[in-house]
Scaffold this active site. Structure first.
Site, PDB file in Angstrom:
ATOM      1  CG  ASP A  78      12.724  17.146  -1.178  1.00 54.24           C
ATOM      2  OD1 ASP A  78      12.819  17.946  -2.152  1.00 54.24           O
ATOM      3  OD2 ASP A  78      12.706  17.746  -0.098  1.00 54.24           O
ATOM      4  CG  HIS A  79      10.797  17.905  -6.838  1.00 54.60           C
ATOM      5  ND1 HIS A  79       9.709  18.274  -6.153  1.00 54.60           N
ATOM      6  CD2 HIS A  79      10.812  18.890  -7.376  1.00 54.60           C
ATOM      7  CE1 HIS A  79       9.464  19.335  -6.158  1.00 54.60           C
ATOM      8  NE2 HIS A  79      10.093  20.148  -6.833  1.00 54.60           N
ATOM      9  CG  HIS A 110      11.124  21.363  -1.481  1.00 56.27           C
ATOM     10  ND1 HIS A 110      11.274  20.136  -1.960  1.00 56.27           N
ATOM     11  CD2 HIS A 110      10.099  21.941  -1.828  1.00 56.27           C
ATOM     12  CE1 HIS A 110      10.073  19.640  -2.267  1.00 56.27           C
ATOM     13  NE2 HIS A 110       9.411  20.872  -2.248  1.00 56.27           N
TER      14      HIS A 110
HETATM   15  N1  LIG Z   1       1.761  17.850  -8.684  1.00 58.70           N
HETATM   16  C1  LIG Z   1       2.887  18.311  -8.499  1.00 58.70           C
HETATM   17  O1  LIG Z   1       3.863  19.045  -8.997  1.00 58.70           O
HETATM   18  C2  LIG Z   1       3.528  17.746  -7.164  1.00 58.70           C
HETATM   19  C3  LIG Z   1       4.668  18.269  -6.927  1.00 58.70           C
HETATM   20  C4  LIG Z   1       5.423  17.632  -5.440  1.00 58.70           C
HETATM   21  C5  LIG Z   1       4.402  16.792  -4.893  1.00 58.70           C
HETATM   22  N2  LIG Z   1       3.306  16.334  -5.081  1.00 58.70           N
HETATM   23  C6  LIG Z   1       2.245  15.395  -4.374  1.00 58.70           C
HETATM   24  O2  LIG Z   1       1.985  14.210  -5.039  1.00 58.70           O
HETATM   25  C7  LIG Z   1       0.841  13.869  -4.930  1.00 58.70           C
HETATM   26  C8  LIG Z   1      -0.090  13.759  -6.090  1.00 58.70           C
HETATM   27  O3  LIG Z   1      -0.319  15.173  -6.396  1.00 58.70           O
HETATM   28  P1  LIG Z   1      -1.115  15.347  -7.737  1.00 58.70           P
HETATM   29  O4  LIG Z   1      -0.668  16.815  -8.376  1.00 58.70           O
HETATM   30  O5  LIG Z   1      -0.906  14.376  -9.277  1.00 58.70           O
HETATM   31  O6  LIG Z   1      -2.541  15.406  -6.958  1.00 58.70           O
HETATM   32  P2  LIG Z   1      -3.858  15.398  -8.213  1.00 58.70           P
HETATM   33  O7  LIG Z   1      -3.748  16.138  -9.775  1.00 58.70           O
HETATM   34  O8  LIG Z   1      -5.016  15.899  -7.315  1.00 58.70           O
HETATM   35  O9  LIG Z   1      -4.271  13.778  -8.457  1.00 58.70           O
HETATM   36  C9  LIG Z   1      -4.586  13.116  -7.238  1.00 58.70           C
HETATM   37  C10 LIG Z   1      -4.817  11.483  -7.863  1.00 58.70           C
HETATM   38  O10 LIG Z   1      -5.205  10.478  -6.787  1.00 58.70           O
HETATM   39  C11 LIG Z   1      -6.499   9.977  -7.382  1.00 58.70           C
HETATM   40  N3  LIG Z   1      -7.363   9.728  -6.214  1.00 58.70           N
HETATM   41  C12 LIG Z   1      -8.122  10.678  -5.377  1.00 58.70           C
HETATM   42  N4  LIG Z   1      -8.772  10.140  -4.473  1.00 58.70           N
HETATM   43  C13 LIG Z   1      -8.674   8.715  -4.786  1.00 58.70           C
HETATM   44  C14 LIG Z   1      -9.382   7.976  -4.038  1.00 58.70           C
HETATM   45  N5  LIG Z   1     -10.213   7.853  -3.117  1.00 58.70           N
HETATM   46  N6  LIG Z   1      -8.789   6.518  -4.635  1.00 58.70           N
HETATM   47  C15 LIG Z   1      -7.975   6.429  -5.485  1.00 58.70           C
HETATM   48  N7  LIG Z   1      -7.401   7.349  -6.125  1.00 58.70           N
HETATM   49  C16 LIG Z   1      -7.524   8.607  -5.756  1.00 58.70           C
HETATM   50  C17 LIG Z   1      -6.963  10.886  -8.237  1.00 58.70           C
HETATM   51  O11 LIG Z   1      -7.650   9.972  -9.219  1.00 58.70           O
HETATM   52  P3  LIG Z   1      -9.154  10.291  -9.748  1.00 58.70           P
HETATM   53  O12 LIG Z   1      -8.951  11.748 -10.081  1.00 58.70           O
HETATM   54  O13 LIG Z   1      -9.235   9.460 -11.105  1.00 58.70           O
HETATM   55  O14 LIG Z   1     -10.197  10.214  -8.802  1.00 58.70           O
HETATM   56  C18 LIG Z   1      -5.681  11.409  -9.011  1.00 58.70           C
HETATM   57  O15 LIG Z   1      -5.211  10.358  -9.938  1.00 58.70           O
HETATM   58  C19 LIG Z   1       0.279  14.783  -3.778  1.00 58.70           C
HETATM   59  O16 LIG Z   1       0.779  14.075  -2.495  1.00 58.70           O
HETATM   60  C20 LIG Z   1       1.019  16.207  -3.690  1.00 58.70           C
HETATM   61  O17 LIG Z   1       1.328  16.765  -2.614  1.00 58.70           O
HETATM   62  C21 LIG Z   1       2.841  16.766  -6.211  1.00 58.70           C
END
Ligand SMILES: NC(=O)c1ccc[n+]([C@@H]2O[C@H](COP(=O)([O-])OP(=O)(O)OC[C@H]3O[C@@H](n4cnc5c(N)ncnc54)[C@H](OP(=O)(O)O)[C@@H]3O)[C@@H](O)[C@H]2O)c1
Length: 488
Positions: free
Chosen positions: A183-184, A246
């Site tokens: 939880d950042h 959070h």
């Molecule tokens: N972004 C933030 O600021 C943030 C903050 C807090 C929490 N989070 C959490 O962190 C996690 C990631 O968030 P994100 O924003 O980085 O999401 P995102 O931009 O949608 O990235 C998702 C990643 O998952 C990969 N992926 C999707 N389907 C896949 C599959 N079937 N097999 C393997 N890899 C797959 C994608 O790869 P490809 O595109 O190459 O398919 C991509 O690298 C989520 O749980 C989110 O709730 C994010």
């Protein structure tokens, strides 16, 4: 910490082509590397479905550093840093992908003489977490001679039952000690330093008790709307997106009163105790203690913005909450009489995350000032956009015959603060779970929130509209006014 103290390891990053990896994780690794806080040697393997070569992937990492790193990229050491990265095109639902990944891990471990320690970071959609974890075991990747750890992003489940199921799946492969729920908010230096602020300042420590505190207020307000996240947010709402994780973590960090030098296990237990001690709200009392709202069109910083219902991706007539406020109590001897007021929302008038501790007013007649004229003293812990602690008190401005508000800044406001992900990654690499969320806390927080989720689902609670750019529904002000307080 110097680098020889950290054991060599493999860092496997699922979701390495995603937003979180680019904006936060690569810059965090780079800044740790600059400070000599990454293990040496280290193998970093990035995974995503997109087909990249190692070189392509290394240039993605480089781009992310140039755009998001808090420190400027040093060309002289960039090559050495990037050489630690390899890429594996990987589909979480395809068995062959795991074999490929296993081969790369082993090949790099041999090449670099690594001791078999493996850290898996799941920066992927929550619906891939259990399938990846099960396959790590089925394909033998989680069986290693060194230690193994799993970092999981929020959200952890969407209600009590789904969180329990997910935890059950993870526990088939990893022990609780090996699971790092991130939880950042808990990685923010100011949140981590709350305890030392109290311990290092006997004055503050003596003030932070039931006799002196009138109430605690925790606000996390955003000016942005749902942006491009409607798919997720329209299901989650403010209650799941912000409150259950959070904000309840900020409640427990505020309420936690630890003696110095606790062990990690004891800290984990006390953290769980705080959330477990939240006084349950009975079904019939929910509407008296909880306010939900949804933004309508309005103006934010002089710009007209659409209402939630008009946002792309939001379902027609959505009853989703974009604002959440609650009054809660912690049933333990230190806090049972002190109300905690919590609020969070989108499209509000300001972007701010802060904890305000309001002190009781004394019944004295000072120099002709009536009690009612003397506002309360406040301890304000600002978490974002700036990290700052200040104590607000009043001085008697004698010639003007008035009380003036003065602010005593208690923090250094350093520009050189490490980012949350840097701190938390460093802790996970070193096996320090202090600022990660224990299962007991996740379960207790969902248990407490579950009746509210059901009331929202059954629509038994009013959904108050509020204009974008306002401070939220008036009903949230009434929560405090009925106890003689107002939001600070
Ligand atoms: N972004 C933030 O600021 C943030 C903050 C807090 C929490 N989070 C959490 O962190 C996690 C990631 O968030 P994100 O924003 O980085 O999401 P995102 O931009 O949608 O990235 C998702 C990643 O998952 C990969 N992926 C999707 N389907 C896949 C599959 N079937 N097999 C393997 N890899 C797959 C994608 O790869 P490809 O595109 O190459 O398919 C991509 O690298 C989520 O749980 C989110 O709730 C994010």
């Amino acid at each position: 910490m110097n680098e020889q103290n950290v054991q060599s390891m493999t860092f496997v990053l699922f979701g390495a082509t995603g937003d979180l990896a680019q904006r936060k994780l690569f810059p965090a690794l780079y800044n740790l590397y600059l400070e000599g806080k990454l293990p040496s040697p280290i193998s970093i393997i990035g995974l995503g479905r997109s087909p990249f070569s190692d070189l392509n992937f290394q240039s993605i990492v480089e781009r992310s550093l140039r755009e998001y790193s808090r420190r400027t990229v040093q060309t002289s050491i960039l090559g050495e840093f990037l050489s630690k990265f390899r890429y594996c095109a990987f589909d979480a639902r395809n068995q062959n992908s795991y074999q490929l990944l296993h081969d790369i891990i082993i090949q790099r471990e041999k090449q670099l003489g690594l001791s078999g320690n493996r850290l898996f970071y799941l920066s992927v959609s929550p619906n891939l977490v259990d399938v990846i974890t099960s396959n790590l075991s089925a394909c033998g990747i989680s069986q290693t001679n060194g230690w193994k750890r799993l970092i999981v992003e929020k959200p952890f489940g969407s209600d009590l039952k789904s969180a329990q199921q997910l935890n059950g799946k993870l526990r088939e492969v990893f022990t609780e000690d090996e699971i790092y729920r991130i939880d950042h908010y808990l990685g923010k230096p100011i949140v981590q330093n709350l305890e030392s602020l109290k311990l290092a300042n006997p004055i503050l420590d003596s003030l932070l008790n039931q006799k002196q505190i009138a109430n605690v207020q925790i606000t996390a307000s955003e000016t942005v709307g749902v942006e491009k996240r409607a798919d997720y947010y329209d299901q989650a709402g403010a209650i799941r997106d912000m409150f259950q994780n959070h904000l309840l973590q900020l409640v427990r960090m505020t309420a936690l009163q630890l003696p110095p030098k606790e062990t990690n296990k004891k800290i984990g237990k006390k953290q769980g105790d705080i959330i477990e001690s939240l006084r349950p709200i009975k079904q019939q009392d929910i509407s008296k203690n909880v306010v939900r709202g949804q933004y309508e069109s309005g103006e934010v910083h002089g710009k007209s913005v659409a209402g939630y219902q008009e946002e792309p991706g939001v379902v027609a007539y959505s009853k989703n909450d974009t604002f959440f406020a609650a009054r809660l109590y912690i049933d333990n001897p230190s806090w049972s009489k002190i109300p905690f007021y919590i609020r969070t929302g989108k499209r509000l008038d300001q972007k701010s995350t802060r904890i305000v501790i309001e002190f009781r007013n004394k019944s004295i007649n000072l120099g002709g000032f009536q009690d009612s004229e003397i506002p309360s003293n406040l301890l304000i812990i600002e978490i974002s956009p700036h990290e700052r602690v200040s104590l607000w008190n009043y001085i008697d401005n004698f010639p003007m015959d008035q009380l003036d508000l003065t602010c005593n800044n208690l923090s250094t406001n350093s520009e050189e603060q490490p980012e949350s992900y840097e701190i938390l990654l460093f802790d996970a690499i070193n096996g320090n779970k202090t600022f990660f969320v224990h299962w007991k806390e996740v379960e207790s927080s969902w248990k407490w929130t579950q009746p509210l989720l059901e009331a929202f689902q059954d629509d038994t609670l009013p959904l108050y509209p509020y204009p974008a750019g306002s401070s939220g529904p008036h009903a949230a002000d009434l929560l405090l006014q009925e106890n003689g307080f107002s939001w600070r």
